[in-house]
Enzyme design. Structure first.
Site, PDB file in Angstrom:
ATOM      1  N   TYR A   1     -25.180  51.441 -32.747  1.00  0.00           N
ATOM      2  CA  TYR A   1     -24.628  52.405 -31.810  1.00  0.00           C
ATOM      3  C   TYR A   1     -23.503  51.789 -30.990  1.00  0.00           C
ATOM      4  O   TYR A   1     -23.279  50.573 -31.034  1.00  0.00           O
ATOM      5  CB  TYR A   1     -25.727  52.967 -30.890  1.00  0.00           C
ATOM      6  CG  TYR A   1     -26.180  52.025 -29.778  1.00  0.00           C
ATOM      7  CD1 TYR A   1     -26.967  50.915 -30.058  1.00  0.00           C
ATOM      8  CD2 TYR A   1     -25.813  52.244 -28.462  1.00  0.00           C
ATOM      9  CE1 TYR A   1     -27.383  50.062 -29.040  1.00  0.00           C
ATOM     10  CE2 TYR A   1     -26.228  51.404 -27.434  1.00  0.00           C
ATOM     11  CZ  TYR A   1     -27.008  50.313 -27.730  1.00  0.00           C
ATOM     12  OH  TYR A   1     -27.409  49.472 -26.730  1.00  0.00           O
TER      13      TYR A   1
ATOM     14  N   ARG B   1     -16.135  46.603 -32.823  1.00  0.00           N
ATOM     15  CA  ARG B   1     -17.529  46.122 -32.687  1.00  0.00           C
ATOM     16  C   ARG B   1     -18.480  46.983 -33.512  1.00  0.00           C
ATOM     17  O   ARG B   1     -19.440  46.456 -34.092  1.00  0.00           O
ATOM     18  CB  ARG B   1     -17.943  46.101 -31.217  1.00  0.00           C
ATOM     19  CG  ARG B   1     -19.325  45.483 -31.036  1.00  0.00           C
ATOM     20  CD  ARG B   1     -19.687  45.304 -29.586  1.00  0.00           C
ATOM     21  NE  ARG B   1     -19.791  46.563 -28.885  1.00  0.00           N
ATOM     22  CZ  ARG B   1     -19.979  46.687 -27.570  1.00  0.00           C
ATOM     23  NH1 ARG B   1     -20.071  45.598 -26.818  1.00  0.00           N
ATOM     24  NH2 ARG B   1     -20.067  47.871 -27.002  1.00  0.00           N
TER      25      ARG B   1
ATOM     26  N   ARG C   1     -40.368  56.517 -46.751  1.00  0.00           N
ATOM     27  CA  ARG C   1     -40.542  55.249 -46.028  1.00  0.00           C
ATOM     28  C   ARG C   1     -40.742  54.072 -46.975  1.00  0.00           C
ATOM     29  O   ARG C   1     -41.713  54.029 -47.730  1.00  0.00           O
ATOM     30  CB  ARG C   1     -41.717  55.337 -45.048  1.00  0.00           C
ATOM     31  CG  ARG C   1     -41.827  54.087 -44.173  1.00  0.00           C
ATOM     32  CD  ARG C   1     -42.956  54.166 -43.153  1.00  0.00           C
ATOM     33  NE  ARG C   1     -42.983  52.946 -42.337  1.00  0.00           N
ATOM     34  CZ  ARG C   1     -43.583  51.809 -42.705  1.00  0.00           C
ATOM     35  NH1 ARG C   1     -44.248  51.747 -43.846  1.00  0.00           N
ATOM     36  NH2 ARG C   1     -43.534  50.736 -41.924  1.00  0.00           N
TER      37      ARG C   1
ATOM     38  N   HIS D   1     -39.283  49.778 -46.729  1.00  0.00           N
ATOM     39  CA  HIS D   1     -38.395  48.921 -45.928  1.00  0.00           C
ATOM     40  C   HIS D   1     -37.025  48.700 -46.577  1.00  0.00           C
ATOM     41  O   HIS D   1     -36.004  48.704 -45.912  1.00  0.00           O
ATOM     42  CB  HIS D   1     -39.047  47.560 -45.678  1.00  0.00           C
ATOM     43  CG  HIS D   1     -40.195  47.611 -44.719  1.00  0.00           C
ATOM     44  ND1 HIS D   1     -41.306  48.406 -44.918  1.00  0.00           N
ATOM     45  CD2 HIS D   1     -40.409  46.952 -43.556  1.00  0.00           C
ATOM     46  CE1 HIS D   1     -42.148  48.236 -43.915  1.00  0.00           C
ATOM     47  NE2 HIS D   1     -41.625  47.355 -43.068  1.00  0.00           N
TER      48      HIS D   1
ATOM     49  N   LYS E   1     -25.069  45.556 -32.225  1.00  0.00           N
ATOM     50  CA  LYS E   1     -25.484  46.597 -31.281  1.00  0.00           C
ATOM     51  C   LYS E   1     -26.365  47.576 -32.053  1.00  0.00           C
ATOM     52  O   LYS E   1     -25.918  48.650 -32.475  1.00  0.00           O
ATOM     53  CB  LYS E   1     -24.238  47.273 -30.674  1.00  0.00           C
ATOM     54  CG  LYS E   1     -24.531  47.974 -29.357  1.00  0.00           C
ATOM     55  CD  LYS E   1     -23.261  48.228 -28.584  1.00  0.00           C
ATOM     56  CE  LYS E   1     -23.466  49.075 -27.342  1.00  0.00           C
ATOM     57  NZ  LYS E   1     -24.318  48.509 -26.305  1.00  0.00           N
TER      58      LYS E   1
ATOM     59  N   GLU F   1     -27.948  36.821 -21.663  1.00  0.00           N
ATOM     60  CA  GLU F   1     -27.334  38.025 -21.084  1.00  0.00           C
ATOM     61  C   GLU F   1     -28.433  38.787 -20.352  1.00  0.00           C
ATOM     62  O   GLU F   1     -29.526  38.266 -20.165  1.00  0.00           O
ATOM     63  CB  GLU F   1     -26.683  38.873 -22.180  1.00  0.00           C
ATOM     64  CG  GLU F   1     -27.674  39.337 -23.231  1.00  0.00           C
ATOM     65  CD  GLU F   1     -27.049  40.195 -24.328  1.00  0.00           C
ATOM     66  OE1 GLU F   1     -25.928  40.688 -24.157  1.00  0.00           O
ATOM     67  OE2 GLU F   1     -27.730  40.387 -25.349  1.00  0.00           O
TER      68      GLU F   1
ATOM     69  N   LEU G   1     -24.618  40.143 -26.891  1.00  0.00           N
ATOM     70  CA  LEU G   1     -23.719  41.189 -27.373  1.00  0.00           C
ATOM     71  C   LEU G   1     -22.293  40.842 -26.944  1.00  0.00           C
ATOM     72  O   LEU G   1     -22.075  40.495 -25.779  1.00  0.00           O
ATOM     73  CB  LEU G   1     -24.117  42.545 -26.779  1.00  0.00           C
ATOM     74  CG  LEU G   1     -23.345  43.702 -27.401  1.00  0.00           C
ATOM     75  CD1 LEU G   1     -23.932  44.062 -28.762  1.00  0.00           C
ATOM     76  CD2 LEU G   1     -23.338  44.913 -26.493  1.00  0.00           C
TER      77      LEU G   1
END
Ligand code: PDD
Length: 287
Positions: free
Chosen positions: A35, A54, A102, A104, A149, A181, A205
């Site tokens: 995101y 990014r 589902r 992985h 992110k 951070e 990040l």
């Protein structure tokens, strides 16, 4: 109407109350997505090219093809912003690996889910800017790809809650004796008149606001160093700042319940805050 704002989902603009994704979306099942949060001043996205670069880094990191060109992202973000009744916005965009049974391992031939919404940009209050904010500290126990992110934010969520539990705004983290951070922001310190920031490696990040502070510091002639910061250096710093797209820069004045940096925002913070305020509308127009 702000209580049912227009959002974007997979090619369509629609009211958020009508936006639906299937329960097998891998974003829901695995947090398998990335995101961005892009601040928008007076309807102009701030540092959009940086955010899109990014986004590409995060997509590459999880091996997911970018579903759009940067020009298409740019147009879509501006279109979404134009549909909101407020000028200063915070655009959230998310790309997941799509809907699949589902398992992985990556599914084949599945279209990614693309979602975008925009909220009013909730910048820190005047009180927070003038008096600084409280943080708590904790050992950083997140994974070692904090440079991506991703929407898998449970580690950050738990850290942020540690802060919320005691009415603090952030949780500042340390790994192996070094500053990393905070749960949703970068951390910079000031020692003896020099701004010191941890390097943009896999443990933090690469903040767009972090980069902006470097540029503004250079322009203003404020000395700045990028290097590992020990816990002791951080805890005995003259100033500590948080930076993020929604916080801009904020001074830490309480740490683990005790006054920090004299309990008031320091002189270097005030200079950086001014630089930020001077740059942001101009930069927003340029983006
Ligand atoms: N968070 N570090 C972490 C873990 C973050 O989540 C963020 C931003 C930052 C600062 O990055 P930037 O300056 O590019 O906003 C650093 C956003 C705002 C969020 O998740 O809401």
């Amino acid at each position: 109407m702000t209580d049912d704002p227009i959002v974007y989902l997979n090619g369509e603009f629609l009211p958020i109350s009508q936006a639906r994704i299937p329960v097998l979306d891998r974003g829901f099942i695995y947090g398998d997505g990335v995101y961005e949060v892009i601040p928008v001043y007076r309807r102009a996205p701030f540092r959009m090219p940086h955010h899109l670069a990014r986004l590409q880094h995060s997509l590459d990191g999880i091996r997911l093809a970018n579903p759009m060109t940067n020009d298409a992202w740019d147009a879509l973000v501006r279109d979404l912003c134009a549909r909101q009744p407020f000028d200063d916005q915070s655009v959230y965009l998310q790309v997941t690996r799509g809907v699949a049974k589902r398992d992985h391992a990556f599914p084949k031939g599945v279209a990614p889910t693309v979602f975008m919404m925009s909220n009013p940009l909730a910048l820190p209050s005047r009180e927070q800017v003038e008096h600084g904010v409280a943080v708590v500290t904790a050992e950083d126990n997140r994974w070692l790809r904090c440079d991506l992110k991703t929407t898998s934010l449970l580690g950050n969520v738990l850290m942020r809650q540690k802060a919320a539990d005691v009415g603090a705004v952030e949780c500042v983290m340390f790994r192996d004796g070094h500053l990393t951070e905070a749960s949703a922001s970068n951390v910079l310190i000031v020692r003896a008149g020099v701004i010191v920031a941890p390097p943009k490696d896999n443990q933090i990040l690469p903040g767009i606001t972090y980069d902006a502070t470097h540029e503004f510091a250079r322009e203003a002639g404020m000395p700045m160093e990028v290097r590992a910061v020990t816990r002791d250096e951080a805890l005995s710093a003259d100033e500590m700042w948080l930076s993020s797209s929604t916080k801009e820069v904020l001074a830490v004045t309480t740490l683990d319940g005790k006054p920090f940096g004299g309990g008031v925002p320091g002189p270097m913070f005030r200079r950086m805050y001014q630089a930020f305020q001077q740059h942001k509308p101009a930069a927003a127009r340029r983006a």
